[in-house]
Design a protein around this motif. Structure first.
Motif, PDB file in Angstrom:
ATOM      1  N   UNK A 265       0.829  -1.204   0.000  1.00 46.45           N
ATOM      2  CA  UNK A 265       0.000   0.000   0.000  1.00 46.45           C
ATOM      3  C   UNK A 265       0.867   1.260   0.000  1.00 46.45           C
ATOM      4  N   UNK A 266       1.991   1.200   0.702  1.00 47.03           N
ATOM      5  CA  UNK A 266       2.922   2.329   0.703  1.00 47.03           C
ATOM      6  C   UNK A 266       3.509   2.532  -0.693  1.00 47.03           C
ATOM      7  N   UNK A 267       3.968   1.460  -1.308  1.00 48.74           N
ATOM      8  CA  UNK A 267       4.539   1.549  -2.657  1.00 48.74           C
ATOM      9  C   UNK A 267       3.510   2.096  -3.638  1.00 48.74           C
ATOM     10  N   UNK A 268       2.292   1.575  -3.586  1.00 52.92           N
ATOM     11  CA  UNK A 268       1.247   1.997  -4.520  1.00 52.92           C
ATOM     12  C   UNK A 268       0.964   3.487  -4.405  1.00 52.92           C
ATOM     13  N   UNK A 269       1.121   4.023  -3.188  1.00 52.71           N
ATOM     14  CA  UNK A 269       0.858   5.449  -2.991  1.00 52.71           C
ATOM     15  C   UNK A 269       1.879   6.330  -3.695  1.00 52.71           C
ATOM     16  N   UNK A 270       2.998   5.738  -4.120  1.00 52.68           N
ATOM     17  CA  UNK A 270       4.058   6.497  -4.783  1.00 52.68           C
ATOM     18  C   UNK A 270       4.026   6.359  -6.308  1.00 52.68           C
ATOM     19  N   UNK A 271       3.040   5.652  -6.834  1.00 50.97           N
ATOM     20  CA  UNK A 271       2.883   5.545  -8.283  1.00 50.97           C
ATOM     21  C   UNK A 271       1.856   6.577  -8.714  1.00 50.97           C
ATOM     22  N   UNK A 272       2.284   7.537  -9.495  1.00 44.78           N
ATOM     23  CA  UNK A 272       1.416   8.645  -9.888  1.00 44.78           C
ATOM     24  C   UNK A 272       0.399   8.178 -10.926  1.00 44.78           C
ATOM     25  N   UNK A 273      -0.568   9.035 -11.201  1.00 45.99           N
ATOM     26  CA  UNK A 273      -1.547   8.723 -12.239  1.00 45.99           C
ATOM     27  C   UNK A 273      -0.865   8.538 -13.587  1.00 45.99           C
ATOM     28  N   UNK A 274       0.244   9.229 -13.791  1.00 43.43           N
ATOM     29  CA  UNK A 274       1.005   9.097 -15.030  1.00 43.43           C
ATOM     30  C   UNK A 274       1.753   7.777 -15.101  1.00 43.43           C
ATOM     31  N   UNK A 275       1.939   7.116 -13.955  1.00 37.22           N
ATOM     32  CA  UNK A 275       2.680   5.865 -13.919  1.00 37.22           C
ATOM     33  C   UNK A 275       4.125   6.008 -13.509  1.00 37.22           C
ATOM     34  N   UNK A 276       4.532   7.206 -13.091  1.00 36.74           N
ATOM     35  CA  UNK A 276       5.891   7.398 -12.600  1.00 36.74           C
ATOM     36  C   UNK A 276       5.986   6.987 -11.137  1.00 36.74           C
ATOM     37  N   UNK A 277       7.160   6.492 -10.757  1.00 38.77           N
ATOM     38  CA  UNK A 277       7.396   6.033  -9.386  1.00 38.77           C
ATOM     39  C   UNK A 277       8.175   7.104  -8.642  1.00 38.77           C
ATOM     40  N   UNK A 278       7.571   7.648  -7.612  1.00 38.70           N
ATOM     41  CA  UNK A 278       8.186   8.699  -6.813  1.00 38.70           C
ATOM     42  C   UNK A 278       8.966   8.099  -5.641  1.00 38.70           C
ATOM     43  N   UNK A 279       9.873   8.910  -5.080  1.00 39.66           N
ATOM     44  CA  UNK A 279      10.552   8.543  -3.849  1.00 39.66           C
ATOM     45  C   UNK A 279      11.693   7.556  -3.994  1.00 39.66           C
ATOM     46  N   UNK A 280      12.254   7.437  -5.204  1.00 44.72           N
ATOM     47  CA  UNK A 280      13.335   6.489  -5.442  1.00 44.72           C
ATOM     48  C   UNK A 280      14.687   7.193  -5.399  1.00 44.72           C
ATOM     49  N   UNK A 281      15.584   6.644  -4.623  1.00 41.85           N
ATOM     50  CA  UNK A 281      16.952   7.149  -4.549  1.00 41.85           C
ATOM     51  C   UNK A 281      17.665   6.927  -5.877  1.00 41.85           C
ATOM     52  N   UNK A 282      18.421   7.910  -6.308  1.00 43.46           N
ATOM     53  CA  UNK A 282      19.191   7.783  -7.551  1.00 43.46           C
ATOM     54  C   UNK A 282      20.321   6.779  -7.351  1.00 43.46           C
ATOM     55  N   UNK A 283      21.028   6.455  -8.434  1.00 45.98           N
ATOM     56  CA  UNK A 283      22.157   5.547  -8.345  1.00 45.98           C
ATOM     57  C   UNK A 283      23.161   6.002  -7.301  1.00 45.98           C
TER      58      UNK A 283
END
Length: 460
Positions: free
Chosen positions: A376-394
C-alpha cells in the motif's frame, strides 16, 4: 536558506507527518474505546488484485510510451535498416535506457506480471525490446570488428566491463528464453555469463569483487548483479557449476557483510580496511534479499548450501521486519529513522517477502500484514502518469552517513520501476494463495463472529 529548507522537506518526508497525524482517532463518544478507528496515513487494508493491477497498468502504460524501440542516425532520423549502423547510431531517446541493470529488473518484472495477471501485454513489453537487441546486435558487432576503438550504443552488451552490465540483463534474458520469446538470445546470454564467470575480478577464495572505490571492494549490490544470472544459468543448462558459484557468493558475502545482531547487510566491505564501517543502505539490502529469493527459486531442494541460504533469508527478512516504519516504507538507511523513506527498497522487500510467504519459507500470519502495508505504501508512490516517486538515484559506496542521507530522489531514477512490477505481481500471487489479514480485520472478525455468538470480546 529557503532552498535548503525546501530540500530538507523533500528528502525527509517522514517529518511531514505531525504527531496528530500519527494518532488521530475518530472521536465518537458512543463507540467503545477499543473499537475507535485509527487515522492511518498509509491505507491499512488488504489490497485487491484489481487495485494492484491498476497500479501495474499505470506503470506499464508509462514505460511503453517512454522507452521507444528504435535506432536513430546522426541527424536524429529513425534508422530501420540495421545494415546502415555506424559509430553515430544511437538508441532513440526515451526516459530510460533499454540495456541497464535497472532495466534487466524491469524486464523480469514485466514477465512476472504477465504470469500473475494472465495479460500478455506485460511479457510483450519485454519480448519486443529483447528481440530488438538481438536483431541489432550483429550490425554493431560488425562495426566493432571493423573499428575496435568504437564505443557504440551496444558496447556494454557486447563488451561488458562490470557486473552491472551483465547480471540483471542476463537473468532477464534467460527468463525470456524460458518464456518462449521466439528469438535467439543465447549469444548475448553466453557472453554475459562468460564475463561473470571468467572475467570479473575475484578474491582468492572466488568472491566477486571490484577495485572501486578502493582496491578489493565488496559491494552488496553485486550479489544481485551476479547470483540470479548464475542461478538461472544453472537451471537453463543443467550444469551444477553455476549453482555452486551462486551459493558460494551468497555465503562468502554474508560471512563478511551480514550483521547477525541486526539482521541486516552492510553496503560495502573493503578487504584492506582494519575496520568496516556499517551503513545499512536500503536498496543494497533489497538486492541482497532478492538475490536469495531468486536463488532459492531454482536451487534443487537437497542442494548443498541451500539450507544455509534459506536460514540467511529468514534472518534477513526478520531483520527487515524489525525496521519497517509505521507508514509501511523502509528508511534510506534502514536503522536510521531520521533518514528519508525510500520507495525502490520498499518495493523490493515487498516482492521478496511476498514470494517468501508464497513459497512457504516464512509464516503468512507473521509477515502478511506487514507486506500488505508495504505494498500500500509503494502503490501510494505511483502517480496517475505511472511514474514512481521517492526512489533514490544511483548510489556508490560511502563511509559516512551524510553520503546516504542526502542522496537525491527522482522519478527518473530507473531503479524504482522493475521492483514495483515485481512487487505487484507477487502480491497478486499472494492473494491467490493466501488470505492475509491486518490487525483491524482480526478485530472485525471477533466482533462479528465471537461476540455475535454470545461470547464477550474486549481488546486488552
Amino acid at each position: 536558506m529557503i532552498r535548503n529548507i525546501l530540500a530538507a522537506l523533500m528528502l525527509f518526508p517522514v517529518f511531514a507527518f505531525s504527531q496528530n497525524q500519527l494518532a488521530k482517532p475518530q472521536n465518537d463518544a458512543t463507540a467503545p474505546l477499543h473499537l475507535m478507528q485509527p487515522d492511518y496515513v498509509t491505507p491499512y487494508s488488504v489490497p485487491t488484485a484489481v487495485e494492484i493491477t491498476k497500479v501495474l497498468d499505470r506503470v506499464y502504460n508509462y514505460l511503453e510510451a517512454t522507452t521507444p524501440v528504435q535506432l536513430i542516425d546522426a541527424s536524429g532520423a529513425d534508422l530501420s535498416d540495421f545494415a546502415k549502423v555506424n559509430a553515430q547510431t544511437k538508441f532513440k531517446q526515451g526516459d530510460f535506457r533499454l540495456i541497464s541493470y535497472e532495466w534487466g529488473v524491469t524486464y523480469a518484472g514485466m514477465l512476472l506480471a504477465s504470469d500473475a495477471t494472465g495479460d500478455q501485454k506485460y511479457a510483450d513489453y519485454t519480448f519486443k525490446r529483447l528481440k530488438f537487441l538481438a536483431d541489432i546486435r550483429p550490425s554493431f558487432l560488425k562495426l566493432e570488428q571493423q573499428n575496435p576503438e568504437v564505443r557504440d550504443a551496444m558496447y556494454s552488451v557486447n563488451h561488458p566491463h562490470a557486473l552491472d552490465d551483465a547480471g540483471a540483463m542476463c537473468a532477464a534474458m534467460i527468463k525470456a528464453e524460458q518464456a518462449k520469446i521466439g528469438t535467439d538470445l543465447n549469444p548475448m546470454i553466453d557472453n554475459f555469463i562468460d564475463f561473470i564467470c571468467n572475467k570479473q575480478q575475484r578474491f582468492d577464495d572466488g568472491t566477486l569483487s571490484r577495485n572501486r572505490p578502493l582496491p578489493n571492494s565488496l559491494w552488496l549490490d553485486d550479489l544481485f548483479m551476479s547470483v540470479p544470472a548464475l542461478a538461472q544459468m544453472g537451471k537453463y543448462t543443467g550444469q551444477t557449476k553455476y549453482y555452486d558459484d551462486a551459493v558460494k557468493q551468497v555465503l562468502q558475502f554474508s560471512k563478511r557483510m551480514f550483521n547477525y545482531d541486526k539482521g541486516l547487510f552492510m553496503h560495502g566491505w573493503i578487504q584492506e580496511m582494519p575496520e568496516h564501517p556499517q551503513f545499512h543502505w536500503a536498496r543494497a539490502n533489497g538486492w541482497g534479499v532478492m538475490t536469495m529469493v531468486e536463488l532459492l527459486e531454482v536451487l534443487p531442494t537437497d542442494y548443498a548450501g541451500r539450507d544455509q541460504v534459506l536460514d540467511l533469508l529468514k534472518r534477513h527478512i526478520r531483520g527487515l521486519a524489525n525496521y519497517q516504519s509505521p507508514f509501511g516504507f523502509w528508511h534510506q538507511l534502514i536503522d536510521k529513522n531520521d533518514s528519508y523513506l525510500e520507495t525502490s527498497a520498499t518495493a523490493i522487500y515487498t516482492y521478496a517477502i511476498a514470494r517468501a510467504i508464497n513459497r512457504g519459507y516464512i509464516d503468512e500470519q507473521v509477515y502478511g500484514p506487514m507486506v500488505c502495508l508495504a505494498w500500500n505504501a509503494v502503490a501510494s508512490k505511483v502517480t496517475e502518469k505511472g511514474q514512481v516517486e521517492g526512489t533514490c538515484v544511483g548510489t556508490g559506496m560511502g563511509f559516512d552517513p551524510a553520503f546516504y542521507y542526502y542522496r537525491p530522489i527522482n522519478v527518473f531514477a530507473a531503479h524504482g520501476y522493475g521492483p514495483v512490477m515485481l512487487a505487484g505481481a507477487e502480491m497478486i500471487e499472494l492473494l491467490k494463495k493466501h488470505f492475509p489479514k491486518l490487525n483491524d480485520s482480526a478485530i472485525q472478525f471477533y466482533k462479528q463472529e465471537v461476540k455475535g455468538n454470545g461470547a464477550i470480546f474486549e481488546a486488552k
